[in-house]
Design a protein around this motif. Structure first.
Motif, PDB file in Angstrom:
ATOM      1  N   GLU A  87      23.646   3.761 -54.940  1.00  0.00           N
ATOM      2  CA  GLU A  87      22.847   3.115 -55.753  1.00  0.00           C
ATOM      3  C   GLU A  87      22.808   1.899 -56.937  1.00  0.00           C
ATOM      4  O   GLU A  87      21.578   1.165 -57.054  1.00  0.00           O
ATOM      5  CB  GLU A  87      22.446   4.052 -58.117  1.00  0.00           C
ATOM      6  N   SER A  88      24.297   1.371 -56.748  1.00  0.00           N
ATOM      7  CA  SER A  88      24.082  -0.082 -56.828  1.00  0.00           C
ATOM      8  C   SER A  88      23.273  -1.009 -55.621  1.00  0.00           C
ATOM      9  O   SER A  88      23.111  -2.527 -55.716  1.00  0.00           O
ATOM     10  CB  SER A  88      25.214  -0.387 -56.781  1.00  0.00           C
ATOM     11  N   PRO A  91      17.192  -1.237 -56.257  1.00  0.00           N
ATOM     12  CA  PRO A  91      16.801  -2.170 -57.690  1.00  0.00           C
ATOM     13  C   PRO A  91      16.977  -0.709 -58.730  1.00  0.00           C
ATOM     14  O   PRO A  91      17.081  -0.250 -58.134  1.00  0.00           O
ATOM     15  CB  PRO A  91      15.242  -2.458 -57.826  1.00  0.00           C
ATOM     16  N   ALA A  92      16.863  -1.469 -60.010  1.00  0.00           N
ATOM     17  CA  ALA A  92      16.870  -0.812 -60.648  1.00  0.00           C
ATOM     18  C   ALA A  92      16.833   0.259 -61.100  1.00  0.00           C
ATOM     19  O   ALA A  92      14.852   0.238 -60.981  1.00  0.00           O
ATOM     20  CB  ALA A  92      17.014  -1.539 -62.036  1.00  0.00           C
ATOM     21  N   GLN A  93      16.258   1.259 -61.369  1.00  0.00           N
ATOM     22  CA  GLN A  93      15.289   2.756 -61.615  1.00  0.00           C
ATOM     23  C   GLN A  93      14.855   2.048 -62.652  1.00  0.00           C
ATOM     24  O   GLN A  93      14.995   2.130 -64.247  1.00  0.00           O
ATOM     25  CB  GLN A  93      16.315   3.405 -61.239  1.00  0.00           C
ATOM     26  N   ASP A  95      12.552   4.464 -65.418  1.00  0.00           N
ATOM     27  CA  ASP A  95      12.959   5.162 -66.528  1.00  0.00           C
ATOM     28  C   ASP A  95      11.666   5.923 -66.170  1.00  0.00           C
ATOM     29  O   ASP A  95      10.482   5.471 -65.585  1.00  0.00           O
ATOM     30  CB  ASP A  95      13.542   5.477 -67.633  1.00  0.00           C
ATOM     31  N   GLN A 132      12.320   2.191 -56.302  1.00  0.00           N
ATOM     32  CA  GLN A 132      12.832   2.366 -58.422  1.00  0.00           C
ATOM     33  C   GLN A 132      12.208   3.197 -58.582  1.00  0.00           C
ATOM     34  O   GLN A 132      12.618   3.483 -59.976  1.00  0.00           O
ATOM     35  CB  GLN A 132      11.482   1.028 -58.590  1.00  0.00           C
TER      36      GLN A 132
END
Length: 147
Positions: A87-88, A91-93, A95, A132
Motif C-alpha cells: 500500500e505504501s 497512491p492514497a486510497q 474512502d 485508488q
C-alpha cells in the motif's frame, strides 16, 4: 521516481536495517515488476505500475481472508505487514464517501438510469479510480446506486 528505483532504495534500507520481512516483500514486488517488464517488452508506464501494485495488493488481501477463515494466525500477521508495504507504493486510497461521489458524478455524466447501464458506468468510472479504490467497493456502490 520509477517504481523499480523506489524498490531498489527500499531494498537497500531494509538490508541495512536487517528487516527480513520488508526485504522479502520488496524483493517479491521487484520480481513482479521485472516479470511484467519482460512480458510487455518495455519499461512500465505509471498506469502499468499502478495496475501491477493493485493486483499484488488484491492477491494479498484475498490470501488474508483465506488465512483468517482457516484460523492461521501465524500467517495473518506477516501478510498484514506485506499489505502495508504494498500500500505504501500505491497512491492514497479513496474512502467510501469519495467513491460514492465519483459514482454519482459518473452516473450523471453517462446518463445511466438503471441496472442495464451498469457496464457503461463501470467503463467510464474505472479509469478514474484505477489504483485508488478497490474494484469490489466500486462495483458494490454502482450496483446500489443503479439498483
Amino acid at each position: 521516481m520509477a517504481l523499480v528505483d523506489q524498490l531498489n532504495e527500499q531494498m537497500k534500507t531494509a538490508m541495512k536495517a536487517r528487516d527480513k520481512e520488508t526485504l522479502s516483500t520488496v524483493r517479491m514486488l521487484k520480481a513482479a515488476v521485472q516479470n511484467k517488464q519482460i512480458e510487455l517488452g518495455h519499461d512500465l508506464t505509471e498506469d502499468d505500475e499502478k495496475a501491477l501494485l493493485s493486483t499484488e495488493l488484491k492477491q494479498r488481501k484475498e490470501s488474508l481472508v483465506e488465512f483468517q477463515n482457516a484460523n492461521r494466525e501465524d500467517l495473518v500477521k506477516p501478510l498484514e505487514n506485506e499489505i502495508k508495504i504494498v500500500e505504501s507504493y500505491l497512491p492514497a486510497q479513496l474512502d467510501e464517501a469519495a467513491v460514492t461521489a465519483l459514482v454519482e458524478e459518473t452516473i450523471q455524466e453517462v446518463g445511466a438510469t438503471g441496472k442495464s447501464d451498469f457496464g457503461k458506468v463501470m467503463k467510464t468510472l474505472m479509469p478514474k479510480v484505477k489504483g485508488q479504490a478497490d474494484g469490489g467497493l466500486v462495483n458494490r456502490i454502482v450496483k446500489e446506486k443503479l439498483g
